[in-house]
Design a protein around this motif. Structure first.
Motif, mmCIF file in Angstrom:
data_model
loop_
_atom_site.group_PDB
_atom_site.id
_atom_site.type_symbol
_atom_site.label_atom_id
_atom_site.label_comp_id
_atom_site.label_asym_id
_atom_site.label_seq_id
_atom_site.Cartn_x
_atom_site.Cartn_y
_atom_site.Cartn_z
ATOM 1 N N ALA A 1 0.851 -1.193 0.000
ATOM 2 C CA ALA A 1 0.000 0.000 0.000
ATOM 3 C C ALA A 1 0.884 1.239 0.000
ATOM 4 N N PRO A 2 0.349 2.375 -0.406
ATOM 5 C CA PRO A 2 1.162 3.609 -0.396
ATOM 6 C C PRO A 2 1.648 3.939 1.011
ATOM 7 N N ASN A 3 2.945 4.161 1.128
ATOM 8 C CA ASN A 3 3.559 4.513 2.398
ATOM 9 C C ASN A 3 3.708 6.034 2.486
ATOM 10 N N VAL A 4 3.186 6.601 3.576
ATOM 11 C CA VAL A 4 3.149 8.054 3.714
ATOM 12 C C VAL A 4 4.558 8.638 3.751
ATOM 13 N N GLU A 5 5.438 8.004 4.489
ATOM 14 C CA GLU A 5 6.787 8.539 4.636
ATOM 15 C C GLU A 5 7.539 8.541 3.310
ATOM 16 N N VAL A 6 7.467 7.424 2.590
ATOM 17 C CA VAL A 6 8.175 7.343 1.309
ATOM 18 C C VAL A 6 7.542 8.285 0.283
ATOM 19 N N LEU A 7 6.220 8.440 0.318
ATOM 20 C CA LEU A 7 5.581 9.374 -0.600
ATOM 21 C C LEU A 7 6.014 10.816 -0.327
ATOM 22 N N GLN A 8 6.246 11.142 0.925
ATOM 23 C CA GLN A 8 6.764 12.477 1.241
ATOM 24 C C GLN A 8 8.187 12.661 0.712
ATOM 25 N N TYR A 9 9.005 11.613 0.872
ATOM 26 C CA TYR A 9 10.347 11.681 0.288
ATOM 27 C C TYR A 9 10.277 11.885 -1.225
ATOM 28 N N LEU A 10 9.378 11.161 -1.858
ATOM 29 C CA LEU A 10 9.247 11.253 -3.310
ATOM 30 C C LEU A 10 8.782 12.642 -3.740
ATOM 31 N N SER A 11 7.824 13.203 -3.020
ATOM 32 C CA SER A 11 7.332 14.542 -3.365
ATOM 33 C C SER A 11 8.436 15.590 -3.167
ATOM 34 N N ARG A 12 9.263 15.397 -2.153
ATOM 35 C CA ARG A 12 10.384 16.323 -1.928
ATOM 36 C C ARG A 12 11.354 16.292 -3.105
ATOM 37 N N ALA A 13 11.643 15.077 -3.617
ATOM 38 C CA ALA A 13 12.537 14.972 -4.768
ATOM 39 C C ALA A 13 11.916 15.634 -6.000
ATOM 40 N N TYR A 14 10.629 15.419 -6.207
ATOM 41 C CA TYR A 14 9.944 16.082 -7.324
ATOM 42 C C TYR A 14 10.001 17.608 -7.182
ATOM 43 N N TYR A 15 9.787 18.077 -5.965
ATOM 44 C CA TYR A 15 9.784 19.525 -5.714
ATOM 45 C C TYR A 15 11.144 20.131 -6.024
ATOM 46 N N LEU B 1 1.798 14.047 -3.031
ATOM 47 C CA LEU B 1 1.284 14.516 -1.738
ATOM 48 C C LEU B 1 -0.217 14.243 -1.590
ATOM 49 N N LEU B 2 -0.967 14.395 -2.657
ATOM 50 C CA LEU B 2 -2.405 14.095 -2.585
ATOM 51 C C LEU B 2 -2.636 12.610 -2.310
ATOM 52 N N LYS B 3 -1.791 11.758 -2.881
ATOM 53 C CA LYS B 3 -1.902 10.324 -2.606
ATOM 54 C C LYS B 3 -1.591 10.022 -1.140
ATOM 55 N N ALA B 4 -0.586 10.697 -0.588
ATOM 56 C CA ALA B 4 -0.252 10.495 0.826
ATOM 57 C C ALA B 4 -1.368 11.019 1.731
ATOM 58 N N ARG B 5 -2.012 12.110 1.322
ATOM 59 C CA ARG B 5 -3.070 12.660 2.165
ATOM 60 C C ARG B 5 -4.296 11.746 2.207
ATOM 61 N N ARG B 6 -4.519 10.995 1.120
ATOM 62 C CA ARG B 6 -5.630 10.040 1.160
ATOM 63 C C ARG B 6 -5.391 8.957 2.211
ATOM 64 N N VAL B 7 -4.105 8.616 2.428
ATOM 65 C CA VAL B 7 -3.778 7.599 3.425
ATOM 66 C C VAL B 7 -3.811 8.186 4.834
ATOM 67 N N ALA B 8 -3.285 9.403 4.998
ATOM 68 C CA ALA B 8 -3.216 10.029 6.327
ATOM 69 C C ALA B 8 -3.785 11.448 6.234
ATOM 70 N N PRO B 9 -5.094 11.586 6.215
ATOM 71 C CA PRO B 9 -5.672 12.939 6.085
ATOM 72 C C PRO B 9 -5.456 13.810 7.314
ATOM 73 N N GLN B 10 -5.125 13.195 8.461
ATOM 74 C CA GLN B 10 -4.952 13.967 9.691
ATOM 75 C C GLN B 10 -3.548 14.536 9.837
ATOM 76 N N ASP B 11 -2.628 14.156 8.979
ATOM 77 C CA ASP B 11 -1.241 14.589 9.094
ATOM 78 C C ASP B 11 -1.111 16.038 8.617
ATOM 79 N N THR B 12 -0.755 16.931 9.547
ATOM 80 C CA THR B 12 -0.644 18.357 9.213
ATOM 81 C C THR B 12 0.603 18.672 8.402
ATOM 82 N N VAL B 13 1.627 17.824 8.506
ATOM 83 C CA VAL B 13 2.836 18.051 7.715
ATOM 84 C C VAL B 13 2.524 17.892 6.229
#
Length: 855
Positions: free
Chosen positions: A415-429, A441-453
């Motif tokens: 399943a999509p991992n929030v931490e790795v998706l954040q790393y990936l979005s940082r590299a894209y950025y 980031l939108l994919k990560a938010r679907r997994v963890a909508p409560q994460d403010t980071v």
């Protein structure tokens, strides 16, 4: 000899005490026997080794069996015992020796079940697949050879191996079968098999937990605790299940329940420390792991030491202004990782930790080399993949970093991992791919909508993307409107985070600054929207004009194509009309009147007129070699021809005898006669090229239809040139047919007043006793026919060529109403008869050519 007797006596006494289970006396006599025995008498050493095993002294026991094996290298029982002793050793070299001994035993005695089981057990830690094969061989021997049931212990071991290699369904089946066997065997030994059943039940629950059968696993754990309340592992697994569900406090309670049973249990303390680390509580986590290291049994605990190094490493992630403190954390982390590597040089987690610390120090190349070595050691370690990707990001190799992050997601996470998706979005950025960063980031938010980071990062990416689109003058109106909308969303996100954000994860003041920046961009958005609308209207007008131009050009092209098509059709119609006119003219020109082929009656007996009064044979022309019945038919044709030939010969002989003409004079006379004839025909006025054209191939084509039945039909004569034939007097007669047709082509018309001149020249050569040569020239009135026949009295092959030229005019002119012919032959042949407009044919097979023209 006395020592040999003493050794034998002591050995036999030791055996007696051994049977009586008096192991102390047996040990004494075995030992005395070894003192008296010679080097080749190794039985006392074998017994003494057994006594050492009974006492638990495996080192001395192994030495005794080594002496036996040295004297008898292939001894089966000795290798088996040594394999069992070395299998339980902690020394890696001795374990390898045990594997070799047991392998030899199984090769020598393939049906030894105990050897196969020992061999499988020693391979459990090094080669799982080979261990499974050995267990399978042992079970087959038990079922087929010994006809016995498989013990539940073996089934439990096989299930554990299947679980280790990821075959959970097979593991579940083995554990269920093992539990059934244990319940069956508990009737004989209830206490032992009940304990085995508890272990099997725990393994069953563990497999169900892995298969996501959480309800079944939880019920099994609780049943085990009801039967055995002190089973600590069940408390730990229940705590882990609660932790995975996100129930941190319930998990902590379960771990503390386990500590109540055993206060020094390292697993419980480690799980509690991991809970604190997941909540980023580094101080409490550090205390839990230090508690393990302070216990006597956990002084060298590798897991706790690596955990302590991770705690110091996590402290490095926090913003630290004090450089001394930062250096202190780095040194402590490296110290803990090095301590682990000293005790376990192959520990990949410790090596990975050292690489991470070096990366924080800025030694990127050294850190990358360490990560590469760890990855070579094992490809199933997710952390090293992520660390290599981090190094790529720091080295600004963003494409390689993105590939590594994506590969890690595919390989290690279902399943999509929030931490790795954040790393990936940082590299894209950092690579400038804001749209891809937004998608991650939108994919990560679907997994963890409560994460403010994640929310903060999304707002930041939306702001940067909107600003980029607004600054780009090439952006369309739709893109500008979308950017303004996303900019408003980003503004609202930053306003929310500036008030309700998490202070531990990001700076709330920074969120407020970003919110004001979004407000400034929104105030400038109206200008960008107006500009985009203007550009959009201009583009629409330009596209409309281009469309009109394309439509006009298309219509012009279609008009040109239509004009070309009409012109082509008109040309085709004109060509068809001209063709029809030509066909009509040619049809009218080819129409011929009926030719009366009845021979004209001869009014005077000229020269041999037998040929002219000959009866027609239905269009056939017969040669001179045909049967004699036709010669004697009374028509007089052949007789007249032979008379003229004899007369000419007499005249020639007479002239030659009287005038005595020489060869030169005769040649000169012939040339003069030829020139006179050509002058009379008008050929001398023509050039050589024109003369060659006059000597042309004149062919009177035959029609498509011919009739052999006679009647009033038009006749058409076909002539061929260039044919060779050979024959003799004895050959069958040959016929020449004149084909008649109503639609034949001709270059002369019958029943018309014409003037014709013809000249024919034929030569024949025979391979017999003589040859013939004839020349003839004739001039006749219209409607006349000519036939020429030649006969040779010898077998010959001949070639002849004839030339004829005829002209006709409106008024008929005749050349005296007769024909003139000259012939010279070395054989007897009748003179040739010819008429204008007809080809001359000869028996020699020479073709005749004629040409005629009509006005």
């Amino acid at each position: 000899e006395n020592e040999y007797m003493r050794a034998e006596s002591c050995y036999q006494l030791a055996r007696c005490f051994h049977v009586q289970q008096d192991y102390d006396q047996a040990f004494q006599y075995y030992y005395q026997a070894t003192q008296f025995a010679a080097s080749n008498f190794v039985l006392p050493h074998f017994g003494l080794g057994q006594m050492y095993i009974y006492r638990g002294d495996t080192e001395n026991a192994a030495q005794c069996f080594e002496k036996v094996l040295k004297a008898q290298p292939g001894n089966y029982e000795t290798m088996k015992i040594l394999g069992s002793l070395y299998a339980n050793s902690e020394n890696e070299e001795k374990r390898k020796i045990a594997v070799n001994h047991l392998k030899k035993v199984t090769d020598q005695f393939p049906e030894d079940v105990e050897a196969w089981i020992e061999y499988a057990q020693i391979l459990e830690q090094t080669d799982v697949n080979e261990s499974l094969k050995s267990y399978s061989t042992a079970t087959n021997i038990l079922k087929e050879k010994i006809k016995a049931d498989v013990p539940p212990e073996i089934l439990n071991n096989v299930g554990s191996l299947y679980y280790r290699i990821g075959k959970h369904e097979e593991a579940l089946q083995c554990f269920e079968e093992a539990l059934e066997r244990a319940n069956t065997e508990s009737e004989e030994d209830e206490g032992y098999y009940k304990l085995i059943a508890i272990t099997i039940r725990y393994n069953l629950a563990r497999v169900n937990e892995t298969l996501c059968h959480h309800d079944v696993a939880e019920k099994t754990y609780k049943k085990i605790l009801m039967d055995h309340p002190n089973y600590i592992d069940c408390y730990l697994r229940l705590g882990c299940m609660a932790r995975d569900k996100g129930q941190i406090y319930e998990a902590s309670d379960k771990f503390k329940d386990a500590l109540q049973i055993s206060n020094d249990d390292p697993d419980a303390w480690s799980l509690l420390g991991n809970l604190h680390m997941s909540k980023m509580e580094w101080g409490p986590a550090q205390k839990k792991f230090e508690r393990i290291l302070n216990t006597p049994s956990g002084t060298n605990d590798s897991y706790s030491q690596i955990a302590m190094g991770n705690v110091w490493l996590q402290n490095l992630q926090q913003p630290i202004k004090d450089k001394d403190k930062l250096r202190k954390y780095q040194d402590r982390a490296i110290s803990d990782y090095k301590n682990v590597l000293r005790s376990d040089p192959r520990n990949i987690w410790a090596a990975n930790g050292i690489g991470a610390v070096l990366a924080h120090k800025g030694c990127l190349s050294e850190a990358r080399d360490i990560f590469a070595q760890v990855r070579e050691a094992t490809a199933d370690f997710c952390d090293v993949w992520l660390n290599i990707a981090h190094i790529y990001v720091e080295q600004r190799q963003y494409i390689s970093a993105i590939q590594m992050y994506e590969n890690a997601l595919k390989k290690f996470y279902r399943a999509p991992n929030v931490e790795v998706l954040q790393y990936l979005s940082r590299a894209y950025y950092k690579a400038g791919k804001l749209k891809e960063a937004k998608a991650a980031l939108l994919k990560a938010r679907r997994v963890a909508p409560q994460d403010t980071v994640i929310l903060y990062n999304i707002a930041l990416v939306l702001q940067k993307l909107a600003a980029q689109l607004l600054r780009d003058e090439k952006s369309t109106l739709e893109e500008v409107l979308q950017a303004v909308h996303e900019l408003g969303i980003s503004h609202r996100y930053f306003q929310h985070l500036a008030v309700e954000g998490d202070k531990m994860k990001y700076d709330l003041a920074r969120a407020a600054i970003e919110a004001r920046q979004c407000q400034d961009l929104l105030s400038q958005a109206q200008y960008h929207v107006a500009r985009a609308k203007t550009i959009d209207e201009q583009e629409k007008e330009l596209r409309r004009k281009q469309q009109q131009e394309r439509e006009r050009f298309r219509q012009e092209q279609e008009a040109i194509l239509r004009a070309k098509e009409e012109e082509r059709r008109a040309q085709l119609a004109e060509k068809a009309k001209a063709r029809e006119t030509y066909k009509e003219k040619m049809t009218n020109a080819m129409k011929l009147d009926v030719i009366d082929d009845t021979p004209a009656s001869r009014k005077g007996g000229g020269r041999g007129g037998g040929g002219r009064g000959r009866k027609r044979d239905d269009g056939e022309i017969r040669t001179s070699d045909e049967s004699g019945g036709e010669r004697e038919g009374g028509d007089g044709d052949e007789e007249g021809g032979e008379g003229r030939s004899r007369k000419r010969k007499r005249e020639k002989k007479k002239g030659g005898a009287d005038g005595k003409e020489s060869k030169k004079e005769r040649r000169r006379r012939k040339l003069q006669e030829k020139k006179d004839r050509e002058k009379a025909a008008g050929i001398d006025k023509l050039s050589a090229k024109q003369k060659s054209k006059i000597v042309s191939r004149a062919i009177i084509n035959s029609s498509d239809s011919s009739s052999d039945e006679g009647g009033q039909s038009r006749m058409q004569i076909a002539s061929r040139s260039g044919s060779d034939s050979g024959g003799s007097d004895k050959e069958a007669p040959k016929k020449r047919r004149i084909a008649s047709s109503d639609s034949s082509r001709s270059r002369s018309r019958s029943k018309s007043r014409s003037r014709s001149k013809s000249g024919s020249r034929s030569r024949s050569k025979s391979g017999g006793s003589g040859g013939s040569r004839s020349r003839s020239g004739s001039r006749s009135g219209a409607g006349s026919r000519s036939r020429s026949r030649s006969k040779s009295g010898s077998r010959s092959k001949s070639r002849s060529a004839s030339r004829s030229r005829s002209k006709s005019a409106g008024s008929a002119r005749s050349g005296g109403g007769g024909s003139r012919s000259r012939s010279r032959s070395g054989s007897k042949s009748p003179a040739a008869r010819s008429a204008s407009g007809s080809p001359a044919r000869s028996k020699s097979g020479s073709p005749a050519r004629s040409g005629s023209g009509s006005d």
